[in-house]
Design a protein around this motif. Structure first.
Motif, PDB file in Angstrom:
ATOM      1  N   GLU A 159       0.817  -1.211   0.000  1.00  0.00           N
ATOM      2  CA  GLU A 159       0.000   0.000   0.000  1.00  0.00           C
ATOM      3  C   GLU A 159       0.849   1.259   0.000  1.00  0.00           C
ATOM      4  OE1 GLU A 159      -3.043   0.171   2.906  1.00  0.00           O
ATOM      5  OE2 GLU A 159      -3.933  -1.761   2.356  1.00  0.00           O
TER       6      GLU A 159
ATOM      7  N   ALA B   4       2.397   1.795  -3.419  1.00  0.00           N
ATOM      8  CA  ALA B   4       1.375   2.199  -4.386  1.00  0.00           C
ATOM      9  C   ALA B   4       0.984   3.663  -4.191  1.00  0.00           C
ATOM     10  CB  ALA B   4       0.144   1.306  -4.232  1.00  0.00           C
ATOM     11  N   GLU B   5       0.851   4.087  -2.941  1.00  0.00           N
ATOM     12  CA  GLU B   5       0.480   5.470  -2.668  1.00  0.00           C
ATOM     13  C   GLU B   5       1.569   6.439  -3.129  1.00  0.00           C
ATOM     14  OE1 GLU B   5      -1.411   8.197   0.921  1.00  0.00           O
ATOM     15  OE2 GLU B   5      -0.790   6.137   1.311  1.00  0.00           O
TER      16      GLU B   5
ATOM     17  N   PHE C  56      -6.105   0.237  -4.994  1.00  0.00           N
ATOM     18  CA  PHE C  56      -5.813   0.560  -3.595  1.00  0.00           C
ATOM     19  C   PHE C  56      -6.727   1.645  -3.034  1.00  0.00           C
ATOM     20  CE2 PHE C  56      -1.955  -1.331  -5.260  1.00  0.00           C
ATOM     21  CZ  PHE C  56      -1.511  -2.140  -4.218  1.00  0.00           C
ATOM     22  N   ASP C  57      -7.791   1.970  -3.758  1.00  0.00           N
ATOM     23  CA  ASP C  57      -8.745   2.983  -3.304  1.00  0.00           C
ATOM     24  C   ASP C  57      -8.033   4.292  -2.957  1.00  0.00           C
ATOM     25  OD1 ASP C  57     -11.256   3.975  -2.761  1.00  0.00           O
ATOM     26  OD2 ASP C  57     -11.285   3.298  -0.693  1.00  0.00           O
TER      27      ASP C  57
END
Length: 756
Positions: A36, A39-40, A84-85
């Motif tokens: 996460e 990805a962010e 990943f919203d």
């Protein structure tokens, strides 16, 4: 990376470690292999890079990566946000369009968006200049000159650097809220760059570039859709779409040219600034007030006359200074803008721009002069409708001579192939014409027209544009008519001078158009060109229009953009349309030249569908209101084996009940001369039963609202289209109770269906 970024204009705001700016590595790891945090971080870099590349492409017109690389970066960002919203309100991915809207709301402009005086006479422009200098007591005046775009004027609002609202000009005080649609315009940034005001309200023009308009029209014609008449109408219609994803597919662009309001929040220890706006700003920052509350507070502190700034902001003292600041903030301006010393230079600017008009990639109809100094603008003020500090010097109307930019072949509902010339837009009898019929392959060859030729365009009966003659040849030979359908590739066959696609309803262009037309005539809401295309492409309607009556709620709800409610509504609408009056049925199946009026005449003459099918051309011509040309079309259509099969599927397989003439069971004439339209559901009644009730008592029941409609009966869960049409035409609306009460007052018994 820092060294590679240091010389790039606009790169100052970038993280020097951003790997997606110059020569980006497009070999991304699989999304499933990322954590996460990774990805962010990657998504943050990608958003920053995509915004930078948008700025280089749209504002500076100097991209640093190829289109293919940009597309991959954009797609990767979307993959990460979905997986990943990680979506953010101002992400570039929001440009692809959001959820469909129920309707466009209206908003009040922060500052009134006024119009300007105009003339095509140079002396009127000189009079404007004299009036300006007189009212300024002879002070020196310079002007900013700009192209007068033929697009759609919009208000764009940014708060804290983020795009929050867009509205059309409307009546000048209020406009339509087109925020989600304008969000899809790639040249409108979602976030401002650099040292921008805390609140910025600007005026711009949304338009479609000419090359993009021609390319998009070609695509529409080749798939059987009606081309847009001109770029302005196309831009206006696109901006008012209820589905932002449709807007996103169309090539809109936007220039910005005026600051309507700008405001900076004072520092905490400063007493400057209007207290109301300061309080609204603090409340908004604390999530205790909406953007609308903040804008309402700001609107009370600024004027429409030109000094529309609640606090001094560097560069906004002049119109020319504003135009210079816009690119710093990432807003696109026009490279033809000029600062001139006097009115004679402004007139020369207009004349020069007129000479260059045809070479521009956007439509203009003149130039705009604006007093440069904002303090002078404030002193000049406004009238109720116009700015006193601006004037439009318009071009004379175009002649009817123009250039063919392309020739495309349009596929009609019946398979008829019609060559169409796409043109440089030209004014013909006061109407902008950008396409003209070439009639048929024989006429095309006789004219000898081809791409690049200069032609004379006329309007048959002052309505239908057509190419009358080639006046200057710039090509070799005539356009070669294709031997295959441009949509489905089927062979072309000829009936005299007319060409037809042999693919029949297996040709998507014919089927899509047939579905859209069939449902429109029968008043089935929820199926337009876009939905019809989706039904055909998905295979839910794969053979002919009779497939509509096999549609299943679950299958419809699974389509992109649909839900269970919209699916249920469509199935219910189709159920209500299973047994239309004979006239509506004949109009809906798409007989050339047979609209609702002619179809009603044919239905009244023959009474039943069997009688219509058994008649010949001479019998059709005997119908009042049907001439020899229409009779020929009816006979040709109904003799066609393929069309007969569709009619039989609709009737014999119980997908559609046997259409009846409204004269078949006449019970009285109490409603003679009255026309009714129904929308929504009426408890205990189907749409067919309501139509039959009206028609058996001498009235007319139609599927769409027009100026001839007397009453719109509005039941439960009505559609919006008929109510909007009723409002437009001044049609009286009634609820079902009032409708039945009016019948009872005339002695019509509705207690029993048999007696009605």
């Amino acid at each position: 990376m820092a060294d590679s970024l240091s010389d790039l204009e606009g790169a100052a705001d970038l993280d020097p470690e951003n790997p997606y700016v110059t020569d980006p590595d497009l070999d991304f790891r699989d999304v499933d292999d990322l954590g996460e945090d990774e990805a962010e971080t990657q998504a943050t870099y990608l958003r920053e890079a995509v915004r930078f590349h948008d700025y280089r492409y749209y504002v500076l017109n100097d991209p640093v990566i190829a289109d293919r690389a940009y597309d991959r970066l954009f797609e990767r960002l979307r993959e990460l946000e979905d997986a990943f919203d990680l979506q953010t309100p101002d992400s570039p991915t929001r440009r692809v369009g959001g959820e469909p809207l129920e309707e466009l709301g209206t908003v009040e402009h922060v500052v009134p968006m006024l119009s300007i005086g105009s003339s095509g006479d140079a002396e009127d422009v000189r009079d404007f200049d004299a009036r300006v200098r007189r009212e300024l007591d002879g002070a020196a005046v310079t002007y900013v000159c700009e192209p007068k775009f033929d697009g759609l004027s919009v208000e764009l609002v940014y708060v804290d650097g983020r795009y929050v609202r867009a509205a059309t000009r409307g009546d000048g005080e209020t406009g339509e809220d087109v925020t989600e649609n304008v969000r899809t315009v790639e040249s409108v940034p979602q976030r401002l760059r650099g040292d921008h005001p805390d609140v910025l309200v600007v005026r711009g023009e949304v338009y479609i570039p000419k090359d993009a308009f021609q390319a998009y029209n070609r695509e529409r014609v080749e798939r059987g859709d009606e081309p847009f008449a001109n770029p302005r109408n196309a831009a206006a219609g696109t901006l008012r779409q209820l589905d932002p994803s449709v807007t996103a597919e169309r090539p809109l662009d936007c220039y910005v040219y005026d600051v309507l309001a700008a405001w900076n929040a004072p520092e905490a220890d400063e007493g400057a600034g209007d207290g109301t706006v300061r309080e609204a700003w603090a409340a908004w920052r604390a999530d205790e007030a909406s953007v609308a509350d903040l804008l309402d507070a700001l609107s009370g502190t600024v004027s429409a006359s030109g000094g529309a700034h609640a606090s001094g902001i560097d560069g906004l003292e002049t119109q020319w200074g504003e135009l210079g600041r816009f690119p710093d903030w990432g807003l696109k301006t026009n490279d033809r803008d000029r600062h001139v010393e006097d009115v004679e230079a402004a007139i020369d600017y207009r004349d020069d721009l007129r000479e260059a008009r045809e070479s521009l990639n956007y439509d203009i109809d003149g130039t705009v002069l604006k007093v440069n100094d904002r303090a002078q603008c404030e002193a000049l003020g406004t009238t109720a409708r116009h700015y006193r500090w601006a004037y439009a010097y318009k071009f004379p109307p175009r002649t009817e001579r123009t250039t063919v930019t392309d020739v495309v072949v349009q596929v009609g509902r019946t398979g008829r192939l019609t060559p169409v010339a796409l043109l440089e837009p030209v004014q013909v009898s006061g109407v902008t014409v950008s396409r003209a019929s070439l009639h048929n392959p024989e006429e095309l060859a006789a004219l000898g027209v081809n791409v690049g030729d200069e032609v004379r365009v006329e309007r048959a009966g002052d309505v239908i544009p057509y190419v009358d003659a080639v006046v200057e040849k710039h090509s070799e030979g005539a356009y070669e008519f294709p031997g295959e359908c441009p949509v489905c590739g089927s062979a072309v066959e000829y009936d005299g001078p007319v060409a037809y696609c042999t693919g029949g309803l297996a040709c998507d262009a014919q089927l899509v158009r047939a579905v859209a037309y069939f449902t429109d005539v029968l008043g089935v809401e929820g199926v337009g060109e876009s939905a019809a295309e989706q039904l055909v492409e998905s295979g839910l309607v794969g053979t002919d229009v009779a497939d509509l009556y096999d549609l299943d709620v679950d299958d419809l709800a699974a389509l992109d953009g649909w839900g269970e409610t919209s699916a249920q509504n469509l199935v219910a609408e189709l159920e209500d349309a299973r047994h239309p009056p004979l006239g509506d049925f004949l109009a809906a199946i798409g007989i050339p030249e047979v609209g609702p009026t002619v179809a009603a005449d044919v239905a009244a003459h023959f009474g039943t569908l069997d009688a219509v099918l058994d008649a010949d051309e001479a019998e059709y011509e005997a119908v009042e209101g049907v001439g020899p040309t229409v009779a020929e079309h009816v006979a040709e259509f109904l003799d066609n084996e393929r069309n007969r099969r569709v009619i039989e599927r609709l009737r014999e397989e119980s997908r559609l009940g046997e259409p009846e003439s409204p004269e078949a069971a006449r019970a009285g004439d109490e409603l003679d001369g009255e026309t009714y339209v129904f929308t929504g559901s009426v408890a205990g009644w189907t749409r067919d039963e309501l139509h039959g009730l009206v028609e058996r008592h001498g009235g007319s029941a139609t599927s769409s609202v027009s100026s001839n409609t007397d009453y719109l009966v509005v039941g439960e869960n009505p559609g919006t289209a008929k109510r909007e049409a009723a409002e437009e035409h001044g049609v009286d609306e009634r609820d079902p109770e009032a409708f039945f009460d009016s019948l009872a007052e005339r002695g019509i018994d509705v207690e029993s269906r048999d007696d009605s």
